[in-house]
Design an enzyme around this catalytic site. Structure first.
Site, PDB file in Angstrom:
ATOM      1  N   HIS A   1       0.711  -1.294   0.049  1.00  0.00           N
ATOM      2  CA  HIS A   1       0.003   0.036   0.019  1.00  0.00           C
ATOM      3  C   HIS A   1       0.804   1.230   0.092  1.00  0.00           C
ATOM      4  O   HIS A   1       0.706   2.185  -0.866  1.00  0.00           O
ATOM      5  CB  HIS A   1      -0.904  -0.181   1.127  1.00  0.00           C
ATOM      6  CG  HIS A   1      -1.742   1.157   1.398  1.00  0.00           C
ATOM      7  ND1 HIS A   1      -3.171   1.198   1.245  1.00  0.00           N
ATOM      8  CD2 HIS A   1      -1.404   2.523   1.849  1.00  0.00           C
ATOM      9  CE1 HIS A   1      -3.410   2.433   1.444  1.00  0.00           C
ATOM     10  NE2 HIS A   1      -2.578   3.058   1.804  1.00  0.00           N
ATOM     11  N   GLU A   2       1.879   1.245   0.900  1.00  0.00           N
ATOM     12  CA  GLU A   2       2.753   2.612   1.139  1.00  0.00           C
ATOM     13  C   GLU A   2       3.634   2.643  -0.182  1.00  0.00           C
ATOM     14  O   GLU A   2       3.879   3.853  -0.667  1.00  0.00           O
ATOM     15  CB  GLU A   2       3.483   2.449   2.307  1.00  0.00           C
ATOM     16  CG  GLU A   2       2.717   2.441   3.440  1.00  0.00           C
ATOM     17  CD  GLU A   2       2.006   4.025   3.642  1.00  0.00           C
ATOM     18  OE1 GLU A   2       2.405   4.912   3.181  1.00  0.00           O
ATOM     19  OE2 GLU A   2       0.898   3.931   4.280  1.00  0.00           O
TER      20      GLU A   2
ATOM     21  N   HIS B   1       1.880   4.295  -3.133  1.00  0.00           N
ATOM     22  CA  HIS B   1       2.007   5.671  -2.752  1.00  0.00           C
ATOM     23  C   HIS B   1       3.120   6.596  -3.595  1.00  0.00           C
ATOM     24  O   HIS B   1       3.421   7.254  -4.298  1.00  0.00           O
ATOM     25  CB  HIS B   1       1.725   6.030  -1.433  1.00  0.00           C
ATOM     26  CG  HIS B   1       0.502   5.850  -0.961  1.00  0.00           C
ATOM     27  ND1 HIS B   1      -0.757   6.191  -1.575  1.00  0.00           N
ATOM     28  CD2 HIS B   1       0.034   5.604   0.339  1.00  0.00           C
ATOM     29  CE1 HIS B   1      -1.941   6.088  -0.825  1.00  0.00           C
ATOM     30  NE2 HIS B   1      -1.602   5.766   0.491  1.00  0.00           N
TER      31      HIS B   1
END
Length: 238
Positions: A25-26, A29
């Site tokens: 998820h990170e 980004h």
């Protein structure tokens, strides 16, 4: 899985599933920001698939660990996980259209989680095909791991879509709002986590019958779980 060390495989599979969901998820980004012209995460060494670079002591270790142990010691399985990682640094001033760029970067995290949930659903098929070569215990652990991967990614992705800064949903909404509304709205970011923690954990203790997490598990996440199974060719999931 209720006695002795019987819950150890459940603990390990839950940890691995959660770490994969949070780390990717990170990373999503960071890679989205890089693609839009911001190399801040890369320069700071945060554009990484190494989970240790994204660890937040409270959100990644203490709170998820507490939830894991409580569930395993009480019901013998994991039904709900909550936590967060150290946010990947993003400087939207490096992007041509900062608000829209921020929206795309924010959307990349949940999009990655939904993709990973679908991928875990697809992996059920090769596990089924190779089931004859595995022991029943090993097969059960693999199925449980894939189920927890779907669950962890759906919970993380859907939770982050709540329209509260600094959650991804808040930044997506800010990108859709006119600039005159987006900037004041983003000032809520300093209070965002407190608002979320109050609504998720404290308010249900103060107001009888108010349980947003339970409602979400029974409705939104359950629906999304069955949808993932359907889209990955595993029927309706029951």
């Amino acid at each position: 899985m209720t006695g002795g060390a019987g819950w150890l495989p459940e603990l390990l599979t839950a940890i691995i599933a959660s770490v994969l969901a949070i780390t990717l998820h990170e990373a999503a980004h960071g890679y989205a920001a890089l693609g839009l012209g911001d190399d801040t995460a890369k320069r700071m060494g945060r554009l990484s698939l190494n989970p240790l670079r994204h660890v937040d002591q409270v959100g990644t270790i203490l709170l998820p660990g507490f939830l894991l142990l409580v569930q395993l010691l009480t019901i013998g399985r994991v039904e709900f996980m909550f936590g967060w990682a150290k946010p990947v640094p993003v400087d939207v001033t490096h992007m041509r259209r900062p608000l829209q760029g921020m929206m795309l970067v924010a959307a990349a995290g949940p999009a990655m989680n939904f993709f990973l949930a679908w991928l875990a659903g697809l992996l059920v098929h090769p596990v089924e095909s190779g089931g004859a070569f595995l022991s029943p215990d090993s097969l059960g652990i693999l199925y449980r791991f894939l189920g927890l991967c779907i669950l962890a990614n759906l919970v993380l992705g859907l939770f982050n879509l709540l329209p509260i800064p600094p959650l991804d949903g808040g930044r997506i909404l800010a990108g859709l709002l006119p600039r005159s509304l987006a900037l004041p709205y983003m000032r809520l970011e300093r209070w965002g986590i407190l608002i979320v923690l109050f609504g998720v954990f404290l308010l249900p203790r103060l107001v009888d019958g108010f349980d947003p997490v339970g409602w979400a598990l029974r409705n939104v996440v359950a629906f999304a779980f069955n949808l993932v199974l359907l889209l990955s060719g595993n029927g309706s999931g029951g």
